[in-house]
Design an enzyme around this catalytic site. Sequence first.
Site, short mmCIF file in Angstrom:
data_model
loop_
_atom_site.label_atom_id
_atom_site.label_comp_id
_atom_site.label_asym_id
_atom_site.label_seq_id
_atom_site.Cartn_x
_atom_site.Cartn_y
_atom_site.Cartn_z
N TYR A 87 18.86 21.30 -19.35
CA TYR A 87 19.03 21.45 -17.90
C TYR A 87 17.97 22.39 -17.36
O TYR A 87 17.41 23.22 -18.07
CB TYR A 87 20.43 21.94 -17.54
CG TYR A 87 20.91 23.17 -18.27
CD1 TYR A 87 20.67 24.45 -17.77
CD2 TYR A 87 21.63 23.07 -19.46
CE1 TYR A 87 21.13 25.58 -18.43
CE2 TYR A 87 22.09 24.19 -20.13
CZ TYR A 87 21.83 25.44 -19.61
OH TYR A 87 22.27 26.55 -20.28
N TYR A 140 17.30 24.99 -14.17
CA TYR A 140 17.83 25.73 -13.04
C TYR A 140 16.95 25.52 -11.81
O TYR A 140 15.77 25.19 -11.93
CB TYR A 140 17.89 27.24 -13.37
CG TYR A 140 18.98 27.62 -14.34
CD1 TYR A 140 20.32 27.57 -13.96
CD2 TYR A 140 18.69 28.04 -15.63
CE1 TYR A 140 21.33 27.93 -14.83
CE2 TYR A 140 19.69 28.40 -16.51
CZ TYR A 140 21.01 28.34 -16.11
OH TYR A 140 22.01 28.70 -16.97
N TYR A 176 16.47 25.22 -19.97
CA TYR A 176 17.27 25.62 -21.13
C TYR A 176 17.75 24.37 -21.87
O TYR A 176 17.94 23.31 -21.29
CB TYR A 176 18.50 26.41 -20.69
CG TYR A 176 18.24 27.86 -20.37
CD1 TYR A 176 18.93 28.87 -21.03
CD2 TYR A 176 17.33 28.24 -19.39
CE1 TYR A 176 18.71 30.22 -20.73
CE2 TYR A 176 17.11 29.58 -19.09
CZ TYR A 176 17.81 30.56 -19.76
OH TYR A 176 17.58 31.87 -19.47
N ARG A 186 12.87 32.07 -26.73
CA ARG A 186 14.04 32.62 -27.41
C ARG A 186 14.92 31.47 -27.90
O ARG A 186 15.06 30.46 -27.23
CB ARG A 186 14.79 33.50 -26.41
CG ARG A 186 16.10 34.07 -26.88
CD ARG A 186 16.69 34.97 -25.78
NE ARG A 186 18.03 35.37 -26.07
CZ ARG A 186 18.38 36.26 -26.99
NH1 ARG A 186 17.44 36.84 -27.72
NH2 ARG A 186 19.63 36.57 -27.21
N GLU A 203 25.83 38.39 -25.54
CA GLU A 203 24.85 38.39 -26.63
C GLU A 203 24.70 39.79 -27.22
O GLU A 203 25.03 40.78 -26.57
CB GLU A 203 23.49 37.94 -26.09
CG GLU A 203 23.51 36.56 -25.50
CD GLU A 203 22.20 36.19 -24.83
OE1 GLU A 203 21.30 37.06 -24.67
OE2 GLU A 203 22.06 35.02 -24.45
#
Length: 180
Positions: free
Chosen positions: A19, A21, A27, A49, A72
Site C-alpha cells: 500500500y 500512503y 509499505y 527497514r 516496536e
Amino acid sequence: MTEKEFKTLDDFLGTHFIYTYDNGWEYEWYAKNDHTVDYRIHGGMVAGRWVTDQEANIVMLVPGIYKVAWTEPTGTDVALDFVPNEKKLNGTIFFPNWVQQHPEITVTYQNEHIDLMEESREKYATYPKYVVPEFAHITYIGDAGQNNNDVINEAPYAGMTDDIRAGKFYTDDYKHAAKH
C-alpha cells in the site's frame, strides 16, 4: 493480485499487502497469523527497514474491516485499519523523536539489531512524538497463507514492489521465484 472478498478474520490472516500512503510512503505488510506481522518499508523516512515476527494485536472490527496495532522495540507505535474490500487503509504511526532525528539507525533488518533499537530508545529523546496519520491505497493483495516465511525474508530493493505486483517475485504457491 488476489481478488477475494474479506468477511472474516480468517480471510485476513495470511494476506500480503502493498500500500501507498497519501504522503507517498510505500509499505509492504503481511498478516502472518493471528498475533504476528512481517513488513518491509519501501518509501518514506525509514525506507529500507524490514521486520519479521512482530507481535501485534489483530482483530476484526466488523466483517471486512480489521485493526492491527503494535509497539516496536524502537518505541514506535503503529495502528492500522484495513478495509481491503475497498482497497483502503488508514494508518497512524507514532514515531519517537529519536527515530525522526536518526532514522538511519532503524533502516536495517530490525530482528538482528534489537539491542541497538533498545539502546537508541534509551539514549535519545522520545518526545515530542512525530505522529503520521495517513490514508493509503492498497495496490496489491496476495494470498500467501499463514506462517509463510517466504513472504518477507530479504531486504527491500528498488523495484521490488513492482516485481511483486507484476508477478515476478513469487511463484503460484507463494515461494520466491528466480532471484532478481
